[in-house]
Design an enzyme around this catalytic site. Structure first.
Site, PDB file in Angstrom:
ATOM      1  N   ASP A   1      30.043  69.096  92.687  1.00  0.00           N
ATOM      2  CA  ASP A   1      29.620  69.454  92.269  1.00  0.00           C
ATOM      3  C   ASP A   1      29.564  68.994  90.584  1.00  0.00           C
ATOM      4  OD1 ASP A   1      28.894  72.201  90.972  1.00  0.00           O
ATOM      5  OD2 ASP A   1      31.405  72.218  90.445  1.00  0.00           O
TER       6      ASP A   1
ATOM      7  N   ASP B   1      28.894  71.702  87.571  1.00  0.00           N
ATOM      8  CA  ASP B   1      29.523  71.886  86.150  1.00  0.00           C
ATOM      9  C   ASP B   1      30.851  72.012  86.461  1.00  0.00           C
ATOM     10  OD1 ASP B   1      26.853  72.152  84.818  1.00  0.00           O
ATOM     11  OD2 ASP B   1      26.599  73.719  86.251  1.00  0.00           O
TER      12      ASP B   1
ATOM     13  N   GLY C   1      22.611  80.217  86.145  1.00  0.00           N
ATOM     14  CA  GLY C   1      22.018  81.437  84.538  1.00  0.00           C
ATOM     15  C   GLY C   1      20.921  82.375  84.669  1.00  0.00           C
ATOM     16  N   LYS C   2      20.480  81.779  85.658  1.00  0.00           N
ATOM     17  CA  LYS C   2      19.267  83.754  85.741  1.00  0.00           C
ATOM     18  C   LYS C   2      20.021  85.257  86.448  1.00  0.00           C
ATOM     19  CE  LYS C   2      16.018  81.292  87.628  1.00  0.00           C
ATOM     20  NZ  LYS C   2      16.364  80.193  87.651  1.00  0.00           N
TER      21      LYS C   2
ATOM     22  N   THR D   1      24.502  74.745  91.549  1.00  0.00           N
ATOM     23  CA  THR D   1      23.781  75.715  91.347  1.00  0.00           C
ATOM     24  C   THR D   1      22.858  75.500  90.587  1.00  0.00           C
ATOM     25  OG1 THR D   1      26.427  76.847  91.551  1.00  0.00           O
ATOM     26  CG2 THR D   1      24.216  77.789  91.113  1.00  0.00           C
TER      27      THR D   1
ATOM     28  N   ASN E   1      19.103  69.824  84.018  1.00  0.00           N
ATOM     29  CA  ASN E   1      20.429  69.586  83.436  1.00  0.00           C
ATOM     30  C   ASN E   1      21.194  68.798  83.933  1.00  0.00           C
ATOM     31  OD1 ASN E   1      19.796  72.111  82.079  1.00  0.00           O
ATOM     32  ND2 ASN E   1      20.591  72.969  82.975  1.00  0.00           N
TER      33      ASN E   1
HETATM   34  C1  XBP Z   1      27.265  76.167  87.671  1.00  0.00           C
HETATM   35  C2  XBP Z   1      27.166  77.572  87.136  1.00  0.00           C
HETATM   36  C3  XBP Z   1      25.494  77.214  86.451  1.00  0.00           C
HETATM   37  C4  XBP Z   1      25.414  77.180  84.964  1.00  0.00           C
HETATM   38  C5  XBP Z   1      24.474  77.455  84.336  1.00  0.00           C
HETATM   39  O1  XBP Z   1      28.108  77.038  89.023  1.00  0.00           O
HETATM   40  O2  XBP Z   1      27.182  78.490  87.608  1.00  0.00           O
HETATM   41  O3  XBP Z   1      25.363  77.858  87.120  1.00  0.00           O
HETATM   42  O4  XBP Z   1      26.757  78.293  84.245  1.00  0.00           O
HETATM   43  O5  XBP Z   1      23.393  76.484  84.861  1.00  0.00           O
HETATM   44  P1  XBP Z   1      28.606  75.439  89.650  1.00  0.00           P
HETATM   45  P2  XBP Z   1      22.066  77.280  84.597  1.00  0.00           P
HETATM   46  O6  XBP Z   1      29.815  74.296  89.145  1.00  0.00           O
HETATM   47  O7  XBP Z   1      29.720  76.259  91.178  1.00  0.00           O
HETATM   48  O8  XBP Z   1      27.709  75.063  90.996  1.00  0.00           O
HETATM   49  O9  XBP Z   1      21.998  77.788  83.677  1.00  0.00           O
HETATM   50  O10 XBP Z   1      20.880  75.860  85.238  1.00  0.00           O
HETATM   51  O11 XBP Z   1      21.244  77.976  86.439  1.00  0.00           O
HETATM   52 MG    MG Z   2      31.480  73.954  89.465  1.00  0.00          MG
END
Ligand code: XBP
Ligand code: MG
Length: 260
Positions: free
Chosen positions: A10, A12, A54-55, A132, A137
């Site tokens: 993963d 983020d 994000g959306k 996700t 990014n």
């Molecule tokens: C990560 C997220 C992402 C970011 C936003 O979840 O939830 O949506 O917060 O990214 P994970 P975008 O680590 O479980 O994959 O705005 O580019 O969607």
């Molecule tokens: Mg994560």
């Protein structure tokens, strides 16, 4: 049990603390640029993280938080006719701000991440990403922390809207494994959140969790190991759940957990 062939990460919260110092900041910058007086706090953002993407998160805010915070329902700016278009445009601006923050070096990689990547590469194992967030990014984070060629260290970068159902659905992990022609028992996943673990676990993967400020209270019952971070030889990790005597996470730790 098959041999360990690949590690799937993963992004983020796992590779870097991007939520608070990257995504949240970029969301607020995009709101301001759009003339909205929204300003998500660190605390509110913790609640909004219940929804990945994000959306999807902007939509969740409008639907479940806006009225409660403001005492009125959200109405779109006059020039906008369609809420989907409004969200897509706002999110595109957020991605622009986010990638700029990464270029400015706003978020470093977490302890042990580079060390583990290097060890895995030297051992000839395969690596992939299942996230996700938007593909741009991921590229921005990797490029600005590890150099442009680091994008090629990953056989598959499965990201964002590439699958219709985001985490906690298993789809993004299943997609990555299909692309690598590997089954779940040949891989180990790395996550930081309950939603992430739901996704990897339901894809059949053994999963290691590195917690962060937003996720340390989450339910990680199905993880094979829960640690503070991956640690370094001179910076011990804390084992929060699971069986591990090491002070830092190495490929040997990964192999051991995979076989257990
Ligand atoms: C990560 C997220 C992402 C970011 C936003 O979840 O939830 O949506 O917060 O990214 P994970 P975008 O680590 O479980 O994959 O705005 O580019 O969607
Ligand atoms: Mg994560």
């Amino acid at each position: 049990m098959s041999q360990l062939e690949a590690l799937i990460f993963d992004v983020d919260g796992t590779l870097a603390d991007t939520e608070r110092d990257g995504h949240l900041v970029a969301f607020n910058m995009a709101f301001k640029e759009a003339g909205l007086d929204w300003d998500w706090s660190v605390e509110l953002y913790g609640q909004l993280l219940a929804v990945t993407g994000g959306k999807e998160r902007i939509r969740y805010y409008i639907r479940d938080f806006y009225n409660q915070e403001r005492g009125e329902n959200f109405s779109m700016p006059l020039e906008v006719t369609n809420v989907d278009e409004f969200i897509v445009a706002l999110h595109a601006a957020k991605t622009r701000f986010y990638t700029q923050l990464m270029a400015d070096g706003a978020v470093p990689l977490r302890p042990g991440v580079v060390r583990l990547f290097q060890e895995v590469r030297q051992a000839g194992l395969r690596m992939a990403i299942a996230t996700t967030t938007t593909a741009e990014n991921v590229t921005a984070l990797l490029t600005h922390t590890l150099g442009a060629d680091s994008v090629d260290w990953f056989e598959v970068i499965a990201a964002g809207d590439i699958v219709p159902a985001k985490k906690p659905a298993p789809d993004i992990y299943t997609y990555a494994m299909e692309k690598m022609n590997l089954s779940a028992d040949q891989c180990l996943a790395f996550e930081d959140s309950h939603n992430g673990l739901l996704s990897s676990y339901s894809a059949g993967l053994k999963t290691v969790i590195t917690v962060n400020d937003y996720t340390h209270d989450h339910d990680f019952t199905n993880a094979v190991l829960v640690v503070s971070d991956l640690g370094e030889p001179d910076q011990a990790m804390t084992v929060l759940a699971g069986d591990c005597d090491e002070t830092y996470f190495s490929l040997a730790t990964a192999r051991h957990l995979h076989q257990a």
